[in-house]
Design an enzyme around this catalytic site. Structure first.
Site, PDB file in Angstrom:
ATOM      1  N   PHE A   1       0.825  -1.204   0.000  1.00  0.00           N
ATOM      2  CA  PHE A   1       0.000   0.000   0.000  1.00  0.00           C
ATOM      3  C   PHE A   1       0.860   1.256   0.000  1.00  0.00           C
ATOM      4  CE2 PHE A   1      -2.436  -3.313   2.055  1.00  0.00           C
ATOM      5  CZ  PHE A   1      -3.735  -3.138   1.593  1.00  0.00           C
ATOM      6  N   ASP A   2       0.408   2.264  -0.745  1.00  0.00           N
ATOM      7  CA  ASP A   2       0.906   3.615  -0.548  1.00  0.00           C
ATOM      8  C   ASP A   2       0.289   4.136   0.751  1.00  0.00           C
ATOM      9  OD1 ASP A   2       2.045   6.155  -1.152  1.00  0.00           O
ATOM     10  OD2 ASP A   2       0.098   6.804  -1.906  1.00  0.00           O
ATOM     11  N   LYS A   3       0.870   5.168   1.330  1.00  0.00           N
ATOM     12  CA  LYS A   3       0.308   5.696   2.575  1.00  0.00           C
ATOM     13  C   LYS A   3      -0.672   6.837   2.315  1.00  0.00           C
ATOM     14  CE  LYS A   3       2.491   8.569   5.431  1.00  0.00           C
ATOM     15  NZ  LYS A   3       1.529   9.667   5.754  1.00  0.00           N
TER      16      LYS A   3
ATOM     17  N   VAL B   1      -1.648  -1.193  -4.071  1.00  0.00           N
ATOM     18  CA  VAL B   1      -2.796  -0.295  -3.956  1.00  0.00           C
ATOM     19  C   VAL B   1      -2.276   1.127  -3.774  1.00  0.00           C
ATOM     20  CG1 VAL B   1      -4.979   0.152  -2.779  1.00  0.00           C
ATOM     21  CG2 VAL B   1      -4.034  -2.171  -2.797  1.00  0.00           C
TER      22      VAL B   1
END
Length: 639
Positions: free
Chosen positions: A321-323, A499
């Site tokens: 995941f990106d933050k 994501v």
């Protein structure tokens, strides 16, 4: 002709009424012919025969014609087998069997076609939600116009109960908008000036004037329809395997029929083998199941560009995941200001906001919002200079004010504010996790996803804080774009899902086995870059996507096995004389309808996302739900 193709785009325009009347007419002639023979057989025997031949002409000749076209194009298809069977019946004088077999095959194909079409019901719903008419402002007056005549920049009037025809921006008024057709979220969203609206959403209450930004195929709904239709042309590896093996079916079944005749000298058995040997259900097993899954996902606000991406999600073991904007809300807020000795917090905020006023950076907007909330008077700043990766500076009342990124030990994102080189203090921010993020990560773990990882360009402290809050197992901070790609490459052997927000994460979305983008944040970039798009930016759709993907893969394999088994059983029974040609035609179509029904059923019913025991904590999702809803409240979204 009889609808047995792995490319289901031939079913896009189904005109069942016309075809069924034609097929029904041919079928009705059969009992009439039998009645004529029973009543006047001795006097006008030719009448019954003539009626049966007309029946064959109506239902059988189109099948033979499609077979001939395939031969002329040097493309074998399953029509050849039935055509040979019908021709053999005619040559041997079995006119009744020729007529009955033709009628059963065509009528069975229509039923099969109708069942297949239920799989793409969600796609048809998407195409029906956008209206043909809209109310446009022309010289200050309201005028109803065709949506096809609307252009970018036109002003439309949206009233209660109307379906919005374009993507646009509200320029005046306010409305409560149902966006379920676009995002899958059933709760209406409150919209006012400067808010975006989407084609296909409904004004539940209110009145607004909207400036058109995208119309028709350029709108979000138009792109959704195009993507879901394109998904019909794609396939999974299992489905492609079927296509490869299907090429062998016709020669194998022809050989089996020939061998049956040579051994038994019974032409009826050979004809039965030809009829039941058609690999119709085998060819449909993959495509119909894939379309049902893609349509089901679209109904939930998840756009999937093809069955191969669902297959990849089904086998995924790592979710990265990106933050910012993905795990978090992407809208940081000022939490507190820590001044140096004898410095005023409001003065620090005032100076910083004056410089940041014209910046579009999320932290800049958070600073300005905090100053506005405090009703601070912001002087004009000039000589603005931005230094990438460092900060921004400008002159306020003749003095140099600089805002620079600062390290912090309190797990905060923060900046240091300087006035003529003197440090005034730090402004601290927090980008809070999405409300559903923690529960989503927990569910992914319980679905046996081996690793959840967060990769961010942000500082170590806030990245670590967010990861711990939502339960992500490992994280990497201060990652440049090339660093992020290198991190992802380390997971490529584990079927990686990434994501991100679909804008600055484009390289990572492409590198991953499946790239999933948040659709509402820069939806154009998301729709073009990612393999899967969450149209309402709702992470809680991810567990549903995993379970749906796994169901699709298992259903395809079940249908392939079932199809192969039924065909083998029927060929054996036909060669032994257990099935007659008419019985074989009935058995064949029942098998095809069974397989197609199992595939289409994937779109209906509830999907259980197991979160522990079967009795406790199951998350149920059905097409009408706005989101995954826990049946028990034992999961903390911030754990």
């Amino acid at each position: 002709m009889i609808g047995r193709y792995s490319d289901l785009s031939v079913y896009r325009e189904i005109v069942i009424s016309r075809d069924s009347i034609k097929a029904g007419t041919g079928a009705v002639l059969i009992p009439i012919a039998l009645g004529a023979d029973a009543c006047w057989g001795q006097q006008i025997h030719w009448l019954g025969t003539a009626l049966l031949l007309v029946s064959v002409a109506i239902n059988g000749l189109p099948i033979v014609w499609e077979a001939l076209k395939g031969i002329f194009k040097r493309q074998l298809n399953v029509d050849e087998l039935v055509s040979i069977a019908i021709t053999a019946c005619l040559i041997t004088g079995n006119y009744l069997e020729a007529a009955v077999v033709s009628a059963i095959m065509v009528l069975g194909a229509l039923v099969e076609e109708a069942v297949s079409d239920s799989a793409r019901h969600a796609i048809r719903e998407l195409m029906e939600v956008t209206p043909d008419k809209a109310v446009k402002e022309v010289d200050g007056k309201e005028k109803e116009v065709d949506v096809a005549d609307i252009r970018k920049g036109d002003i439309l009037v949206i009233k209660q109960g109307q379906t919005i025809a374009v993507d646009g921006q509200i320029i005046s008024g306010a409305a409560s908008v149902d966006e379920s057709a676009v995002t899958g979220e059933s709760v209406p969203v409150e919209k006012d000036k400067d808010h975006a609206v989407y084609a296909g959403s409904i004004c539940v209450q209110g009145y607004a004037r909207v400036r058109a930004e995208a119309v028709g195929e350029d709108s979000t709904m138009g792109k959704m329809i195009a993507l879901v239709q394109a998904a019909e042309q794609s396939g999974t590896s299992d489905a492609r395997m079927v296509d490869r093996y299907a090429a062998w079916f016709t020669p194998v079944i022809l050989s089996a029929a020939t061998l049956t005749f040579l051994i038994t000298r019974d032409v009826s058995r050979a004809i039965t083998v030809l009829i039941v040997g058609c690999p119709c259900s085998f060819l449909l097993a993959g495509p119909v199941t894939t379309i049902a899954a893609v349509g089901r996902a679209a109904k939930a606000g998840v756009l999937v560009k093809g069955g191969q991406y669902l297959e990849s999600v089904a086998r995924a073991k790592v979710f990265c995941f990106d933050k910012t904007g993905t795990i978090t809300q992407g809208a940081p807020v000022v939490t507190h200001i820590r001044p140096q000795e004898n410095q005023n917090p409001d003065q620090i905020l005032k100076l910083a906001a004056s410089v940041e006023k014209k910046s579009l950076h999320p932290l800049a907007q958070a600073i300005v919002n905090a100053a506005v909330d405090k009703n601070l008077d912001l002087p004009e700043a000039d000589r603005i200079q931005t230094r990438t990766g460092i900060g921004i500076s400008g002159t306020v009342d003749g003095n140099l004010v600089s805002i620079e990124t600062a390290a912090d030990s309190d797990a905060d994102t923060c900046v240091m504010v300087f006035h003529d080189g003197q440090a005034l203090g730090t402004i601290h921010f927090e980008d809070r996790p999405r409300s559903e993020a923690g529960q989503t990560i927990d569910l992914l773990k319980k679905l046996e996803i081996d690793q959840t990882v967060m990769i961010s360009g942000d500082q170590e402290a806030p990245v670590a804080r967010v990861a711990r809050q939502v339960g992500i197992q490992s994280w990497f901070s201060a990652q440049k774009p090339e660093d992020k790609l290198n991190r992802l490459k380390a997971f490529k052997d584990k079927k990686l899902v990434y994501v991100g927000d679909g804008i600055n994460d484009a390289p990572a979305l492409k590198l991953a086995d499946t790239g999933i983008a948040m659709g509402l944040r820069g939806s154009d970039a998301a729709l073009e870059t990612a393999d899967v798009v969450l149209m309402n930016d709702d992470l809680s759709r991810l567990p549903l996507l995993v379970v749906l993907s796994r169901k699709m893969v298992s259903r395809i394999r079940l249908n392939i096995g079932l199809s192969f088994g039924l065909n083998a059983l029927a060929v054996g029974a036909g060669s032994l004389g257990i099935l007659t040609p008419i019985m074989g035609a009935v058995f064949h179509n029942l098998g095809s309808i069974l397989v197609v029904s199992l595939a289409a059923a994937l779109r209906y019913g509830k999907i259980n996302v197991q979160t522990g025991t079967r009795a406790e904590g199951d998350i149920l999702y059905s097409p009408g739900d706005s989101r995954l809803k826990p049946r028990s409240s034992g999961l903390d979204s911030r754990s």
